[in-house]
Design an enzyme around this catalytic site. Structure first.
Site, PDB file in Angstrom:
ATOM      1  N   LYS A 175      -2.237   7.235  -5.533  1.00  0.00           N
ATOM      2  CA  LYS A 175      -3.084   8.382  -5.218  1.00  0.00           C
ATOM      3  C   LYS A 175      -2.320   9.693  -5.366  1.00  0.00           C
ATOM      4  CE  LYS A 175      -5.301   5.220  -4.212  1.00  0.00           C
ATOM      5  NZ  LYS A 175      -5.321   4.139  -5.209  1.00  0.00           N
ATOM      6  N   CYS A 196       0.822  -1.211   0.000  1.00  0.00           N
ATOM      7  CA  CYS A 196       0.000   0.000   0.000  1.00  0.00           C
ATOM      8  C   CYS A 196       0.853   1.257   0.000  1.00  0.00           C
ATOM      9  CB  CYS A 196      -0.929  -0.004   1.203  1.00  0.00           C
ATOM     10  SG  CYS A 196      -1.881   1.517   1.371  1.00  0.00           S
ATOM     11  N   VAL A 206      -9.797  -2.416 -10.225  1.00  0.00           N
ATOM     12  CA  VAL A 206      -9.489  -1.142  -9.572  1.00  0.00           C
ATOM     13  C   VAL A 206      -8.156  -0.593 -10.046  1.00  0.00           C
ATOM     14  CG1 VAL A 206      -9.018  -0.034  -7.364  1.00  0.00           C
ATOM     15  CG2 VAL A 206     -10.873  -1.706  -7.549  1.00  0.00           C
ATOM     16  N   HIS A 260     -24.964  22.745   4.125  1.00  0.00           N
ATOM     17  CA  HIS A 260     -25.211  23.216   2.762  1.00  0.00           C
ATOM     18  C   HIS A 260     -24.305  24.419   2.476  1.00  0.00           C
ATOM     19  CE1 HIS A 260     -27.399  24.348  -0.875  1.00  0.00           C
ATOM     20  NE2 HIS A 260     -27.389  25.600  -0.424  1.00  0.00           N
ATOM     21  N   ILE A 305      -4.196  -7.898 -13.491  1.00  0.00           N
ATOM     22  CA  ILE A 305      -5.261  -8.902 -13.432  1.00  0.00           C
ATOM     23  C   ILE A 305      -5.482  -9.422 -12.019  1.00  0.00           C
ATOM     24  CG2 ILE A 305      -4.971  -9.622 -15.812  1.00  0.00           C
ATOM     25  CD1 ILE A 305      -3.424 -12.075 -14.645  1.00  0.00           C
TER      26      ILE A 305
END
Length: 464
Positions: free
Chosen positions: A50, A41, A180, A439, A268
């Site tokens: 990322k 990771c 992904v 909001h 894959i």
């Protein structure tokens, strides 16, 4: 020979979290890692990709800013500087992991750990072999990119790990695998300027990641409109050289075609790292180590966590399993809840989900209610210029219990934690309806989708 309460094989997001948690609970802990702390990771997966995704977002925003009166000219990408920046982020976080382990008193051994028997680990370092004993063992050895048995793959293709260290940006890329990793790299490479083709053997992308079919299909449309070609039901037969490029020979039914590109990447899936565990006599679930909800194997004092179990191969799932294993060892009655693990795909728009898909919810519960809210109707999304996407809430038709939440759109990966929290508390769609959202925010769209599931959506016209 030194004895530890807990020995952990693997220093990825499962292993190092388990080590720190066990140390917090007063255990004497050793962690064995053959490579870099942080595992796949941190070093070759989530974090570096990322980092590159963020570059892609910046480029995309600059290219689409003209309608806002912001005119950006002359965008160029220095791939060497991009990779150096990615490496800097990885180094900084890896140093952070090292510091945390040291601060918690975890002894770190560098080398390949092998279970000599059910109470001893041998660590093959350089040049010595160190032996340590354990009372409890946590296996967190992770996974590696799966091999593809196709002619020419070894000579003409690379994996995602190699792509993270590319020296030059390919003008064109063929990505074998629409999961992904494949979709995220397609997004990155396309934004950086490559012509990208995804080759997927299944009927649609992200089918093995349990993505909701409706939202996966919508994402595929957005990717197509961004210039990413997607070939489904496409079986790769061979990869070979062709006029200075690579040619991926595929068949779709009876039709054969060559997809040519400067670079071919294989994504894959992954396979578990099981080296050095042969002596333990562990019960397996196919190629993976079988565990229960307490992360225990068939051996009472041996636990397994993360990718090596085949259960939700995600960093945050591994970390959650690691905490469970450490707390179980310390006598706490905790469990790992697979159904509550959220998943995210960092494409544009982002795709995030937790719980059952619409298809599985109908199969399991029969009568369900589905609420939808398009981001085109969101004030914040319109203000941001990010109106692509759809938020979706699924509830039980009789009880109203939340069964699944699926988000396609801006900030989806950040918002999905809210949905996971609702589901962990066994909340109903009415609980989500009654939760006041600020909001203007993108998160309002989750409440609007819940309102739609309850049949009282305010900001969408009645469906009938």
């Amino acid at each position: 020979m030194e004895i530890y309460d807990v020995v952990i094989l693997g220093g990825g997001p499962g292993g190092y979290v388990a080590a720190i948690r066990a140390a917090q609970l007063g255990r004497k802990v050793a962690l064995v890692e053959k490579g870099q702390l942080g595992g796949t990771c941190l070093n070759t997966g989530c974090v570096p990709t990322k980092t590159l995704v963020r570059n892609a977002e910046i480029i995309r925003a600059a290219q689409n800013s003209g309608y806002r009166g912001i005119h950006v000219q002359g965008i160029s990408v220095d791939i060497k500087e991009t990779i150096e920046m990615k490496d800097m982020v990885v180094r900084q976080l890896r140093q952070g992991v090292e510091n945390l382990l040291a601060a918690n008193g975890v002894k770190v051994f560098k080398g390949l750990g092998r279970a000599a028997d059910d109470s001893m680990v041998e660590i093959k370092g350089n040049p010595d072999v160190i032996k340590i004993r354990f009372r409890d063992l946590i296996i967190a050895t992770g996974s590696k990119p799966a091999n593809i048995k196709i002619k020419g793959a070894a000579e003409h293709a690379v994996t995602s790990e190699e792509m993270l260290n590319m020296k030059e940006l390919p003008k064109s890329a063929a990505i074998i695998g629409g999961g992904v990793i494949g979709c995220e790299f397609a997004h990155i490479l396309s934004a950086l300027g490559s012509k990208v083709t995804i080759i997927e053997a299944m009927p649609r992308i992200l089918i093995l990641s349990d993505a909701d079919e409706e939202l996966a299909a919508a994402l595929a449309q957005y990717m197509n409109s961004a210039g990413i070609k997607i070939k489904t039901k496409a079986v790769v037969q061979e990869i070979r050289e062709a006029d200075g490029k690579k040619a991926v020979i595929i068949t779709q039914g009876e039709k054969e075609e060559a997809v040519t590109a400067e670079q071919v990447m294989i994504s894959i899936g992954r396979e578990p790292n099981l080296e050095g565990l042969e002596s333990l006599g562990l019960e397996m679930n196919g190629p993976y180590i079988k565990i229960n909800e307490a992360a225990k194997t068939n051996r009472e004092h041996i636990y397994a966590i993360g990718d090596v179990t085949g259960i939700r191969p995600l960093a945050h799932a591994a970390s959650a399993m690691g905490r469970v294993a450490a707390e179980q060892i310390s006598g706490k009655d905790v469990k790992f809840h697979e159904a509550l693990v959220p998943s995210c795909v960092f494409t544009w728009p982002e795709l995030a989900s937790v719980g059952l898909t619409e298809e599985k919810a109908r199969e399991k519960h029969g009568e369900i209610k589905v609420g939808r809210f398009p981001l085109a109707a969101s004030g914040k999304a319109l203000a941001m210029g990010e109106t692509e996407g759809l938020f979706k809430v699924i509830s039980d038709g009789e009880t109203g219990k939340l069964l699944g939440v699926h988000l396609l759109g801006a900030n989806a990966a950040e918002i999905i934690g809210e949905a996971a929290a609702f589901m962990k508390m066994d909340a109903s769609v009415n609980d989500m309806v009654g939760t006041i959202h600020a909001h203007p925010t993108i998160s309002e769209a989750v409440q609007e989708a819940a309102l739609d599931a309850a049949g009282i959506c305010v900001h969408m016209p009645p469906s009938r």
